[in-house]
Motif scaffolding. Structure first.
Motif, PDB file in Angstrom:
ATOM      1  N   ARG A 190     -54.874   2.233  -8.486  1.00  0.00           N
ATOM      2  CA  ARG A 190     -54.028   1.401  -9.330  1.00  0.00           C
ATOM      3  C   ARG A 190     -52.768   2.194  -9.666  1.00  0.00           C
ATOM      4  N   TRP A 191     -51.739   1.461 -10.071  1.00  0.00           N
ATOM      5  CA  TRP A 191     -50.483   2.084 -10.459  1.00  0.00           C
ATOM      6  C   TRP A 191     -50.482   2.308 -11.968  1.00  0.00           C
ATOM      7  N   THR A 192     -49.980   3.470 -12.385  1.00  0.00           N
ATOM      8  CA  THR A 192     -49.814   3.721 -13.812  1.00  0.00           C
ATOM      9  C   THR A 192     -48.456   3.188 -14.253  1.00  0.00           C
ATOM     10  N   GLU A 193     -48.212   3.211 -15.545  1.00  0.00           N
ATOM     11  CA  GLU A 193     -46.923   2.728 -16.066  1.00  0.00           C
ATOM     12  C   GLU A 193     -45.784   3.648 -15.663  1.00  0.00           C
ATOM     13  N   HIS A 194     -46.103   4.846 -15.176  1.00  0.00           N
ATOM     14  CA  HIS A 194     -45.083   5.783 -14.710  1.00  0.00           C
ATOM     15  C   HIS A 194     -44.961   5.762 -13.189  1.00  0.00           C
ATOM     16  N   SER A 195     -45.488   4.694 -12.552  1.00  0.00           N
ATOM     17  CA  SER A 195     -45.395   4.489 -11.098  1.00  0.00           C
ATOM     18  C   SER A 195     -46.090   5.611 -10.314  1.00  0.00           C
ATOM     19  N   ARG A 196     -47.168   6.110 -10.859  1.00  0.00           N
ATOM     20  CA  ARG A 196     -48.012   7.060 -10.147  1.00  0.00           C
ATOM     21  C   ARG A 196     -49.306   6.364  -9.752  1.00  0.00           C
ATOM     22  N   LEU A 197     -49.864   6.834  -8.656  1.00  0.00           N
ATOM     23  CA  LEU A 197     -51.176   6.344  -8.256  1.00  0.00           C
ATOM     24  C   LEU A 197     -52.256   7.100  -9.020  1.00  0.00           C
TER      25      LEU A 197
END
Length: 298
Positions: free
Chosen positions: A73-80
């Motif tokens: 899933r993607w985090t709110e900081h656009s990291r996986l």
């Protein structure tokens, strides 16, 4: 044509850790599409209870490799990151009217793709299983095991460790302590604040990956399926490419080589240049070729 007879969602046989699982900076650039691998077995074994044994052993190995039963899933900081939610893995059972001989040397092509589990990338990343397997029986009695594993979680070495461990459990053996995986990736987390570089990185291994001109991110590119090709090269062809690379360097005023290019460097550059041309990029499009080396620290 291969026909899928049944599909199973295989869950870990025991409770496993749940919640977010941190992925390192090294994991972030990897495509989250699935890398195919195939194993071929000749028709000389008893397959009566093979499917059930594979289901049971897969359920057991997912206890030790529980991240493969989760979802990205993607985090709110656009990291996986990985959501360890025990959604499980996919196991397909299929049949082919062909014999092993009809597939030849199993060279990557449109025919052999039917021996791999097909991933529906129209679904969101949060809905996609990270590990899929397809058992295909051939008319001659042979069997293939086609795997699809996301590169965001495994590299070649760890994939081999997983398959070997799964095979041991399928044979009724047990795993030794030293065969269990080490899963804590926080050992690769950088300090906060990050430490200053200890030397000047003249290469671009720590620079952001170049974007397609006109794009603001690389998410669309990372959704594309991994392409696999077989490029047979004779020793004469390798030598010819290497010699040509060094001859061009010798007469070019733009490049100053301190040593001749190796065979590996010449072949890598040749493949990358050919691939870049085939993609019809804009002439100003920056591109980067990356290769991964494994190391072991005792």
């Amino acid at each position: 044509m291969v026909t899928v007879k049944c599909s199973y969602t295989v869950l870990p046989s025991e409770p496993t850790p749940k919640g977010p699982f941190w992925l390192s900076d090294i994991d972030q650039p990897a495509p989250w599409t699935h890398v195919p691998t195939i194993y071929i077995y000749k028709p000389n074994q008893n397959l009566d209870d093979f499917v059930e044994r594979m289901r049971e052993s897969l359920s057991k190995i997912l206890v030790h490799y529980y991240p493969l039963a989760g979802q990205l899933r993607w985090t709110e900081h656009s990291r996986l990151e990985l959501d360890c939610n025990e959604k499980g893995a996919t196991l397909l059972v299929a049949e082919s009217p062909k014999t092993l001989d009809e597939y030849g040397n199993f060279e990557p092509n449109h025919t052999i793709t039917e021996l791999f589990p097909q991933v529906d990338y129209s679904k969101s990343i949060e809905e996609t299983h990270l590990f899929l397997a397809q058992l295909t029986r051939f008319s001659c009695g042979g069997l293939s095991l086609g795997l699809a594993m996301t590169h965001s979680l495994v590299d070649g070495v760890s994939a081999i460790h997983f398959v070997n461990s799964w095979a041991k459990l399928a044979r009724g053996e047990t795993l030794k302590e030293e065969e269990l995986p080490f899963l804590d990736r926080t050992v690769m987390r950088s300090p906060d604040p990050p430490a200053a570089p200890r030397f000047d990185h003249k290469a671009y291994e720590f620079m952001p990956m170049p974007l397609i001109l006109g794009s603001s991110d690389n998410i669309a590119e990372r959704k594309k399926e991994t392409s696999v090709a077989l490029l047979p090269l004779s020793s004469d062809q390798v030598l010819k490419i290497k010699n040509k690379a060094n001859e061009e360097t010798a007469v070019s005023s733009l490049v100053r080589a301190t040593r001749p290019y190796s065979r590996y460097e010449a072949i890598t550059a040749h493949i990358w240049r050919s691939g870049s041309k085939a993609r019809n990029h804009d002439k100003q499009q920056p591109t980067t070729v990356r290769f991964v080396g494994d190391m072991q620290i005792d």
